[in-house]
Motif scaffolding. Sequence first.
Motif, mmCIF file in Angstrom:
data_model
loop_
_atom_site.group_PDB
_atom_site.id
_atom_site.type_symbol
_atom_site.label_atom_id
_atom_site.label_comp_id
_atom_site.label_asym_id
_atom_site.label_seq_id
_atom_site.Cartn_x
_atom_site.Cartn_y
_atom_site.Cartn_z
ATOM 1 N N THR A 240 0.864 -1.181 0.000
ATOM 2 C CA THR A 240 0.000 0.000 0.000
ATOM 3 C C THR A 240 0.901 1.231 0.000
ATOM 4 O O THR A 240 2.108 1.151 0.244
ATOM 5 C CB THR A 240 -0.917 0.038 1.232
ATOM 6 O OG1 THR A 240 -0.104 0.019 2.430
ATOM 7 C CG2 THR A 240 -1.865 -1.156 1.255
ATOM 8 N N GLN B 287 -4.244 7.149 -3.241
ATOM 9 C CA GLN B 287 -3.879 6.070 -2.333
ATOM 10 C C GLN B 287 -4.028 4.751 -3.081
ATOM 11 O O GLN B 287 -5.016 4.537 -3.774
ATOM 12 C CB GLN B 287 -4.799 6.082 -1.108
ATOM 13 C CG GLN B 287 -4.810 7.384 -0.328
ATOM 14 C CD GLN B 287 -3.526 7.632 0.439
ATOM 15 O OE1 GLN B 287 -2.845 6.686 0.850
ATOM 16 N NE2 GLN B 287 -3.195 8.898 0.646
ATOM 17 N N LYS C 243 -3.610 0.270 -3.192
ATOM 18 C CA LYS C 243 -3.672 -0.960 -2.402
ATOM 19 C C LYS C 243 -3.543 -2.142 -3.355
ATOM 20 O O LYS C 243 -3.594 -1.969 -4.587
ATOM 21 C CB LYS C 243 -4.993 -1.027 -1.638
ATOM 22 C CG LYS C 243 -6.241 -1.081 -2.502
ATOM 23 C CD LYS C 243 -7.500 -1.079 -1.656
ATOM 24 C CE LYS C 243 -8.761 -1.269 -2.501
ATOM 25 N NZ LYS C 243 -8.977 -0.168 -3.460
ATOM 26 N N ASN D 41 -9.445 -1.073 -9.632
ATOM 27 C CA ASN D 41 -9.022 -2.263 -8.916
ATOM 28 C C ASN D 41 -9.523 -3.515 -9.616
ATOM 29 O O ASN D 41 -10.691 -3.591 -10.026
ATOM 30 C CB ASN D 41 -9.515 -2.235 -7.468
ATOM 31 C CG ASN D 41 -8.843 -3.306 -6.619
ATOM 32 O OD1 ASN D 41 -9.252 -4.463 -6.599
ATOM 33 N ND2 ASN D 41 -7.783 -2.912 -5.934
#
Length: 387
Positions: free
Chosen positions: A131, A142, A144, A251
């Motif tokens: 991350t 941000q 991940k 994602n």
Amino acid sequence: MTWYQQMGKIPPKRHIMFRKEDDSLFREQVMGTKGFSGIQSILYHHNPPTQFYKTDLIGNRHVVYEEQGALRPRHFYTDNVNNEPSDAVMGREYVLGNEDLLIGVVNPIENMDYFYRNGDGDELLFVHHGTGEIKTTFGTLQYKPGDYIVIPVGTIYRVAPDKGESKLLVVETNSWITTPKRYRNEFGQLLEHSPFCERDIKGPEKLETYTEKGEFEVRTKSRGYLHSHYFANHPLDVVGWDGYLYPWIFNISDFEPITGRIHQPPPVHQTFEGHNFVICSFVPRLYDYHPEAIPAPYFHSNVDSDEVLYYVEGNFMSRKGVKQESITLHPSGIPHGPHPGKVEASIGKKETLELAVMIDTFRPLKVVKKAQQMEDVNYQYSWVEKK
């Protein structure tokens, strides 16, 4: 593909005076593609983005490819890459490439003490592990595990990984990366049969404006070389921007797989496209539901494309001997397909939990000479049934 976004403070019209509190002007920058006929954004800086006071040539970033050898399937264990501490740019280890793109991996452990921009084309970073955040001229993102991060050509950015294990798959291009045309209407909106939609795409979360003075290095990749430009003002001094060009994240877990009664061909997994290549997502999904279906893929000939797979997690149902972080290359000109026993073993199975990224290129890929250090040289013979 992307849609209009606006962040921070901007004037009511383009190309007019936009003043600071001290009555001096903010500096407008038009950043666009295809000359002025592609998508673009307009950014407003505290300082002119041209104000560097020193330049250096860091060096040649062209990779060295191996000499042409026998045509064969290839397999690389990228968990064997050099694990010396490095950052998300200078630590990149390239495996494959051609005239259109470079494919590599990186284990970013250190923060970048400089900023970076690719002046040759878009970049795509796939987050396998880790991350962190990416600070850009358009704002902060941000990231991940499972994130595809699309960074447009010319974007200044800095990657700051959190502590712990970190691994990125890297695709550098000399073109633009976008969503598949067949999933968009004439206005660019993703259609109902698309395996993802605009709600799944995340742009910068916040715009942070820096006005510090000092020495700030921006490393620029252009024409295959790496250059340094030094500024007395922080390069992320944007107070506002608007437009259609900006970094964004999708994602892989938001990819909704398309399934059918019989085995679906790889294009149903397509997620991105660029010039002479496509990128696909293999995600957990139900298998085919015809009563006599064979879930394993049929043998197929790569007549006009090379196929690359990066294995993320799960047990890939058509392969054996691969593991997480493996990269396989099945070149055009020869057929490939399931390993011995995998067709029979797939019959009757209801689902797969595999996760992988596939890259198909429409010009032959070459193997980076340094990548031979991580190669499984026996992979080419793994289809021979042992008696």
